[in-house]
Design a protein around this motif. Structure first.
Motif, mmCIF file in Angstrom:
data_model
loop_
_atom_site.group_PDB
_atom_site.id
_atom_site.type_symbol
_atom_site.label_atom_id
_atom_site.label_comp_id
_atom_site.label_asym_id
_atom_site.label_seq_id
_atom_site.Cartn_x
_atom_site.Cartn_y
_atom_site.Cartn_z
ATOM 1 N N PHE A 47 13.188 -18.164 -28.004
ATOM 2 C CA PHE A 47 13.599 -18.416 -29.378
ATOM 3 C C PHE A 47 14.671 -19.494 -29.418
ATOM 4 C CE2 PHE A 47 14.691 -17.695 -33.687
ATOM 5 C CZ PHE A 47 16.076 -17.642 -33.769
ATOM 6 N N VAL A 48 14.597 -20.369 -30.438
ATOM 7 C CA VAL A 48 15.608 -21.402 -30.637
ATOM 8 C C VAL A 48 16.329 -21.195 -31.964
ATOM 9 C CG1 VAL A 48 16.023 -23.872 -30.932
ATOM 10 C CG2 VAL A 48 14.347 -23.083 -29.251
ATOM 11 N N ALA A 49 15.560 -21.146 -33.055
ATOM 12 C CA ALA A 49 16.166 -21.029 -34.381
ATOM 13 C C ALA A 49 15.129 -20.534 -35.377
ATOM 14 C CB ALA A 49 16.725 -22.367 -34.842
ATOM 15 N N ASN A 57 19.075 -17.401 -45.017
ATOM 16 C CA ASN A 57 19.367 -16.768 -43.726
ATOM 17 C C ASN A 57 18.896 -17.674 -42.604
ATOM 18 O OD1 ASN A 57 20.414 -14.142 -44.648
ATOM 19 N ND2 ASN A 57 18.363 -13.900 -45.465
ATOM 20 N N ILE A 58 19.798 -17.991 -41.716
ATOM 21 C CA ILE A 58 19.503 -18.875 -40.596
ATOM 22 C C ILE A 58 20.014 -18.231 -39.325
ATOM 23 C CG2 ILE A 58 20.089 -21.090 -39.539
ATOM 24 C CD1 ILE A 58 20.044 -22.330 -42.287
ATOM 25 N N TYR A 59 19.223 -18.342 -38.262
ATOM 26 C CA TYR A 59 19.551 -17.717 -36.988
ATOM 27 C C TYR A 59 19.391 -18.743 -35.874
ATOM 28 C CZ TYR A 59 18.145 -13.902 -40.087
ATOM 29 O OH TYR A 59 17.993 -13.064 -41.158
ATOM 30 N N TYR A 60 20.257 -18.650 -34.885
ATOM 31 C CA TYR A 60 20.190 -19.542 -33.731
ATOM 32 C C TYR A 60 20.338 -18.754 -32.446
ATOM 33 C CZ TYR A 60 21.056 -23.358 -37.045
ATOM 34 O OH TYR A 60 20.974 -24.239 -38.087
ATOM 35 N N ALA A 61 19.693 -19.248 -31.416
ATOM 36 C CA ALA A 61 19.966 -18.743 -30.074
ATOM 37 C C ALA A 61 21.371 -19.196 -29.682
ATOM 38 C CB ALA A 61 18.939 -19.291 -29.091
ATOM 39 N N ASP A 62 22.043 -18.375 -28.898
ATOM 40 C CA ASP A 62 23.404 -18.721 -28.480
ATOM 41 C C ASP A 62 23.458 -20.055 -27.749
ATOM 42 O OD1 ASP A 62 24.418 -15.295 -27.704
ATOM 43 O OD2 ASP A 62 24.397 -16.415 -29.593
ATOM 44 N N SER A 63 22.403 -20.375 -27.044
ATOM 45 C CA SER A 63 22.386 -21.582 -26.223
ATOM 46 C C SER A 63 22.380 -22.870 -27.050
ATOM 47 C CB SER A 63 21.182 -21.573 -25.289
ATOM 48 O OG SER A 63 19.987 -21.487 -26.047
ATOM 49 N N VAL A 64 22.004 -22.776 -28.337
ATOM 50 C CA VAL A 64 21.921 -23.983 -29.161
ATOM 51 C C VAL A 64 22.885 -23.947 -30.341
ATOM 52 C CG1 VAL A 64 19.499 -24.228 -28.525
ATOM 53 C CG2 VAL A 64 20.091 -23.179 -30.719
ATOM 54 N N LYS A 65 23.546 -22.836 -30.526
ATOM 55 C CA LYS A 65 24.453 -22.672 -31.670
ATOM 56 C C LYS A 65 25.536 -23.750 -31.636
ATOM 57 C CE LYS A 65 24.768 -18.413 -32.619
ATOM 58 N NZ LYS A 65 25.130 -16.976 -32.597
ATOM 59 N N GLY A 66 25.748 -24.392 -32.769
ATOM 60 C CA GLY A 66 26.740 -25.453 -32.854
ATOM 61 C C GLY A 66 26.203 -26.823 -32.508
ATOM 62 N N ARG A 67 25.000 -26.885 -31.954
ATOM 63 C CA ARG A 67 24.409 -28.173 -31.587
ATOM 64 C C ARG A 67 23.141 -28.461 -32.378
ATOM 65 N NH1 ARG A 67 22.391 -28.860 -26.618
ATOM 66 N NH2 ARG A 67 21.909 -26.657 -26.294
ATOM 67 N N PHE A 68 22.367 -27.417 -32.667
ATOM 68 C CA PHE A 68 21.095 -27.583 -33.375
ATOM 69 C C PHE A 68 21.240 -27.089 -34.813
ATOM 70 C CE2 PHE A 68 17.956 -27.275 -29.531
ATOM 71 C CZ PHE A 68 18.683 -28.251 -28.878
ATOM 72 N N THR A 69 20.481 -27.696 -35.716
ATOM 73 C CA THR A 69 20.467 -27.275 -37.107
ATOM 74 C C THR A 69 19.025 -27.199 -37.597
ATOM 75 O OG1 THR A 69 22.598 -28.355 -37.525
ATOM 76 C CG2 THR A 69 21.254 -27.770 -39.442
ATOM 77 N N GLN A 82 17.213 -30.439 -36.213
ATOM 78 C CA GLN A 82 18.098 -31.513 -35.795
ATOM 79 C C GLN A 82 18.809 -31.071 -34.532
ATOM 80 O OE1 GLN A 82 18.660 -34.683 -37.105
ATOM 81 N NE2 GLN A 82 19.896 -34.960 -35.251
ATOM 82 N N MET A 83 18.660 -31.837 -33.471
ATOM 83 C CA MET A 83 19.234 -31.473 -32.175
ATOM 84 C C MET A 83 20.262 -32.525 -31.778
ATOM 85 S SD MET A 83 15.770 -30.181 -30.227
ATOM 86 C CE MET A 83 15.022 -31.814 -30.211
ATOM 87 N N ASN A 84 21.499 -32.108 -31.685
ATOM 88 C CA ASN A 84 22.587 -32.981 -31.272
ATOM 89 C C ASN A 84 23.180 -32.485 -29.959
ATOM 90 O OD1 ASN A 84 22.298 -34.409 -33.730
ATOM 91 N ND2 ASN A 84 23.743 -33.036 -34.750
ATOM 92 N N GLY A 85 23.880 -33.346 -29.277
ATOM 93 C CA GLY A 85 24.503 -32.947 -28.028
ATOM 94 C C GLY A 85 23.514 -32.392 -27.026
ATOM 95 N N LEU A 86 22.382 -33.054 -26.910
ATOM 96 C CA LEU A 86 21.321 -32.535 -26.053
ATOM 97 C C LEU A 86 21.745 -32.493 -24.586
ATOM 98 C CD1 LEU A 86 18.315 -34.202 -27.841
ATOM 99 C CD2 LEU A 86 18.531 -31.758 -27.378
ATOM 100 N N LYS A 87 21.259 -31.478 -23.906
ATOM 101 C CA LYS A 87 21.552 -31.256 -22.497
ATOM 102 C C LYS A 87 20.241 -31.257 -21.708
ATOM 103 C CE LYS A 87 25.333 -28.144 -23.807
ATOM 104 N NZ LYS A 87 25.890 -26.767 -23.653
#
Length: 124
Positions: A47-49, A57-69, A82-87
């Motif tokens: 799961f990502v988002a 209601n919006i949900y994110y996986a912890d691994s992408v929280k704060g970086r993906f929208t 929208q994916m920012n700060g990609l790793k």
């Protein structure tokens, strides 16, 4: 039936950004929960988002929280990621999914409709 088509695949360097789109056809998605999942090489789909039908209601996986929208435009029958700060660990095939989902928005089994997936590769 709902058909989903993802776009926005790409190769980016670490720290870069990318926006994925998922266009729906066949039926309006305005009442569907929309989700993004990904499958890294050699791993299971995760799961990502997800966003509820109203967008409230919006949900994110912890691994992408704060970086993906995740966002949606019901008038265009489209959902975005929208994916920012990609790793490098974000490298995966990304899938969008749709269904009338209750509380199990994080479970891939909750979604009946899936896109074909789009590749995202992040280089270090």
């Amino acid at each position: 039936q709902v058909q989903l088509v993802e776009s926005g695949r790409g190769l980016v360097q670490a720290g870069g950004s990318l926006r994925l789109s998922c266009a729906a056809s066949g039926r309006t998605i305005s009442r569907y929960t929309m989700g993004w999942f990904r499958q890294p090489p050699g791993k299971e789909r995760e799961f990502v988002a997800a966003v509820s039908w109203s967008g409230s209601n919006i949900y994110y996986a912890d691994s992408v929280k704060g970086r993906f929208t995740i966002s949606r435009d019901n008038a265009k029958n489209t959902v975005y990621l929208q994916m920012n700060g990609l790793k490098p660990e974000d490298t995966a095939v990304y899938y969008c999914a749709a269904d009338l989902v209750g509380s199990s928005w994080y479970r891939s089994a909750s979604y009946a409709y899936w896109g074909q997936g789009t590749q995202v590769t992040v280089s270090s």
